[in-house]
Design a protein around this motif. Structure first.
Motif, PDB file in Angstrom:
ATOM      1  N   MET A  23      27.554  18.741  58.063  1.00 49.64           N
ATOM      2  CA  MET A  23      26.638  19.077  59.125  1.00 49.64           C
ATOM      3  C   MET A  23      26.004  17.787  59.627  1.00 49.64           C
ATOM      4  SD  MET A  23      24.783  22.387  57.467  1.00 49.64           S
ATOM      5  CE  MET A  23      24.714  21.722  55.806  1.00 49.64           C
ATOM      6  N   THR A  24      25.954  17.605  60.922  1.00 54.00           N
ATOM      7  CA  THR A  24      25.347  16.421  61.511  1.00 54.00           C
ATOM      8  C   THR A  24      24.208  16.844  62.407  1.00 54.00           C
ATOM      9  OG1 THR A  24      27.494  15.326  61.493  1.00 54.00           O
ATOM     10  CG2 THR A  24      25.799  14.354  62.885  1.00 54.00           C
ATOM     11  N   ASP A  25      23.071  16.137  62.303  1.00 52.96           N
ATOM     12  CA  ASP A  25      21.954  16.476  63.186  1.00 52.96           C
ATOM     13  C   ASP A  25      22.055  15.682  64.484  1.00 52.96           C
ATOM     14  OD1 ASP A  25      20.891  13.919  62.805  1.00 52.96           O
ATOM     15  OD2 ASP A  25      19.326  14.577  61.445  1.00 52.96           O
ATOM     16  N   ALA A  26      21.136  15.918  65.409  1.00 55.46           N
ATOM     17  CA  ALA A  26      21.182  15.293  66.723  1.00 55.46           C
ATOM     18  C   ALA A  26      21.071  13.772  66.644  1.00 55.46           C
ATOM     19  CB  ALA A  26      20.068  15.851  67.612  1.00 55.46           C
ATOM     20  N   GLY A  27      20.456  13.245  65.602  1.00 53.28           N
ATOM     21  CA  GLY A  27      20.301  11.804  65.444  1.00 53.28           C
ATOM     22  C   GLY A  27      21.500  11.131  64.810  1.00 53.28           C
TER      23      GLY A  27
ATOM     24  N   SER B 160      22.698  11.659  61.741  1.00 53.10           N
ATOM     25  CA  SER B 160      22.726  11.612  60.282  1.00 53.10           C
ATOM     26  C   SER B 160      23.272  12.932  59.760  1.00 53.10           C
ATOM     27  CB  SER B 160      21.332  11.318  59.706  1.00 53.10           C
ATOM     28  OG  SER B 160      20.468  12.402  59.875  1.00 53.10           O
ATOM     29  N   GLU B 161      23.752  12.880  58.537  1.00 53.05           N
ATOM     30  CA  GLU B 161      24.331  14.044  57.890  1.00 53.05           C
ATOM     31  C   GLU B 161      23.254  14.749  57.070  1.00 53.05           C
ATOM     32  OE1 GLU B 161      27.669  14.941  58.110  1.00 53.05           O
ATOM     33  OE2 GLU B 161      28.023  13.298  59.480  1.00 53.05           O
ATOM     34  N   TYR B 162      23.419  16.056  56.875  1.00 50.31           N
ATOM     35  CA  TYR B 162      22.473  16.848  56.087  1.00 50.31           C
ATOM     36  C   TYR B 162      23.247  17.706  55.099  1.00 50.31           C
ATOM     37  CZ  TYR B 162      19.663  20.794  54.727  1.00 50.31           C
ATOM     38  OH  TYR B 162      19.052  21.756  53.980  1.00 50.31           O
ATOM     39  N   TYR B 163      22.814  17.701  53.860  1.00 50.67           N
ATOM     40  CA  TYR B 163      23.448  18.512  52.832  1.00 50.67           C
ATOM     41  C   TYR B 163      22.423  19.014  51.838  1.00 50.67           C
ATOM     42  CZ  TYR B 163      27.565  16.819  55.018  1.00 50.67           C
ATOM     43  OH  TYR B 163      28.501  16.551  55.957  1.00 50.67           O
ATOM     44  N   ALA B 164      22.838  19.946  50.994  1.00 51.09           N
ATOM     45  CA  ALA B 164      21.935  20.529  50.004  1.00 51.09           C
ATOM     46  C   ALA B 164      22.567  20.475  48.626  1.00 51.09           C
ATOM     47  CB  ALA B 164      21.616  21.968  50.370  1.00 51.09           C
TER      48      ALA B 164
ATOM     49  N   ALA C 242      21.134  14.889  32.608  1.00 48.94           N
ATOM     50  CA  ALA C 242      19.874  15.334  32.014  1.00 48.94           C
ATOM     51  C   ALA C 242      19.969  16.761  31.475  1.00 48.94           C
ATOM     52  CB  ALA C 242      18.748  15.231  33.041  1.00 48.94           C
ATOM     53  N   GLY C 243      21.106  17.429  31.703  1.00 48.13           N
ATOM     54  CA  GLY C 243      21.327  18.753  31.132  1.00 48.13           C
ATOM     55  C   GLY C 243      21.079  19.922  32.067  1.00 48.13           C
ATOM     56  N   TYR C 244      20.924  19.670  33.357  1.00 47.40           N
ATOM     57  CA  TYR C 244      20.649  20.737  34.318  1.00 47.40           C
ATOM     58  C   TYR C 244      21.888  21.049  35.144  1.00 47.40           C
ATOM     59  CZ  TYR C 244      16.015  19.294  32.941  1.00 47.40           C
ATOM     60  OH  TYR C 244      14.912  18.973  32.201  1.00 47.40           O
ATOM     61  N   GLN C 245      21.949  22.275  35.659  1.00 45.00           N
ATOM     62  CA  GLN C 245      23.047  22.669  36.530  1.00 45.00           C
ATOM     63  C   GLN C 245      22.743  22.200  37.951  1.00 45.00           C
ATOM     64  OE1 GLN C 245      22.983  26.915  35.996  1.00 45.00           O
ATOM     65  NE2 GLN C 245      24.632  26.823  34.504  1.00 45.00           N
ATOM     66  N   ALA C 246      23.738  21.577  38.592  1.00 45.08           N
ATOM     67  CA  ALA C 246      23.560  21.106  39.967  1.00 45.08           C
ATOM     68  C   ALA C 246      24.892  21.165  40.698  1.00 45.08           C
ATOM     69  CB  ALA C 246      23.026  19.677  39.981  1.00 45.08           C
ATOM     70  N   THR C 247      24.869  21.738  41.901  1.00 45.45           N
ATOM     71  CA  THR C 247      26.056  21.842  42.746  1.00 45.45           C
ATOM     72  C   THR C 247      25.666  21.490  44.166  1.00 45.45           C
ATOM     73  OG1 THR C 247      26.946  23.601  41.365  1.00 45.45           O
ATOM     74  CG2 THR C 247      27.891  23.385  43.561  1.00 45.45           C
ATOM     75  N   ALA C 248      26.482  20.665  44.809  1.00 40.35           N
ATOM     76  CA  ALA C 248      26.218  20.278  46.193  1.00 40.35           C
ATOM     77  C   ALA C 248      27.015  21.159  47.148  1.00 40.35           C
ATOM     78  CB  ALA C 248      26.591  18.818  46.425  1.00 40.35           C
ATOM     79  N   ALA C 249      26.407  21.466  48.278  1.00 35.36           N
ATOM     80  CA  ALA C 249      27.085  22.180  49.361  1.00 35.36           C
ATOM     81  C   ALA C 249      27.172  21.195  50.519  1.00 35.36           C
ATOM     82  CB  ALA C 249      26.302  23.420  49.759  1.00 35.36           C
ATOM     83  N   CYS C 250      28.388  20.671  50.733  1.00 32.97           N
ATOM     84  CA  CYS C 250      28.547  19.646  51.760  1.00 32.97           C
ATOM     85  C   CYS C 250      30.004  19.518  52.175  1.00 32.97           C
ATOM     86  CB  CYS C 250      28.026  18.311  51.246  1.00 32.97           C
ATOM     87  SG  CYS C 250      28.830  17.728  49.749  1.00 32.97           S
TER      88      CYS C 250
END
Length: 109
Positions: A1-5, A7-11, A90-98
């Motif tokens: 996803m790209t914003d108007a400026g 740059s890319e945006y992800y979660a 650190a032992g936590y669950q993390a997944t990126a949507a990008c």
């Protein structure tokens, strides 16, 4: 996803940690000082928020914390990879949507 400026945006969706812990992990991964629940370094910005969709999904989209990340590529991809690795180590669950998931450490955690 790209914003108007341009740059890319992800979660990144995280389970098992609180906002402050995740913010501190991001700061450590980027060697930057946090400001509240935000961390910025080299044009890449991260903000840790409660996930408004946490009750709506049973997969990773339903995790209690959401890290919003934006900035220019390829810096964003490198920063997201560092953050994912740090949070998971650190032992936590993390997944990126990008759009660049194939460039990230193993995604199913």
């Amino acid at each position: 996803m790209t914003d108007a400026g341009g740059s890319e945006y992800y979660a990144i969706y995280v389970a098992g940690a609180n906002r402050q812990t995740v913010t501190d992990l991001i700061a450590a991964a980027l060697d930057a000082a946090p400001s509240g629940y935000c961390v910025a370094r080299a044009g890449v910005d991260f903000e840790v928020r409660p996930n408004p969709d946490a009750a709506l999904a049973t997969d990773f989209i339903g995790r209690p914390l959401k890290i919003d990340a934006d900035g220019p590529m390829p810096a964003l991809a490198h920063a997201v990879a560092r953050v994912l690795t740090t949070v998971r180590t650190a032992g936590y669950q993390a997944t990126a949507a990008c759009d660049f998931e194939e460039q990230l450490p193993h995604q199913h955690q």
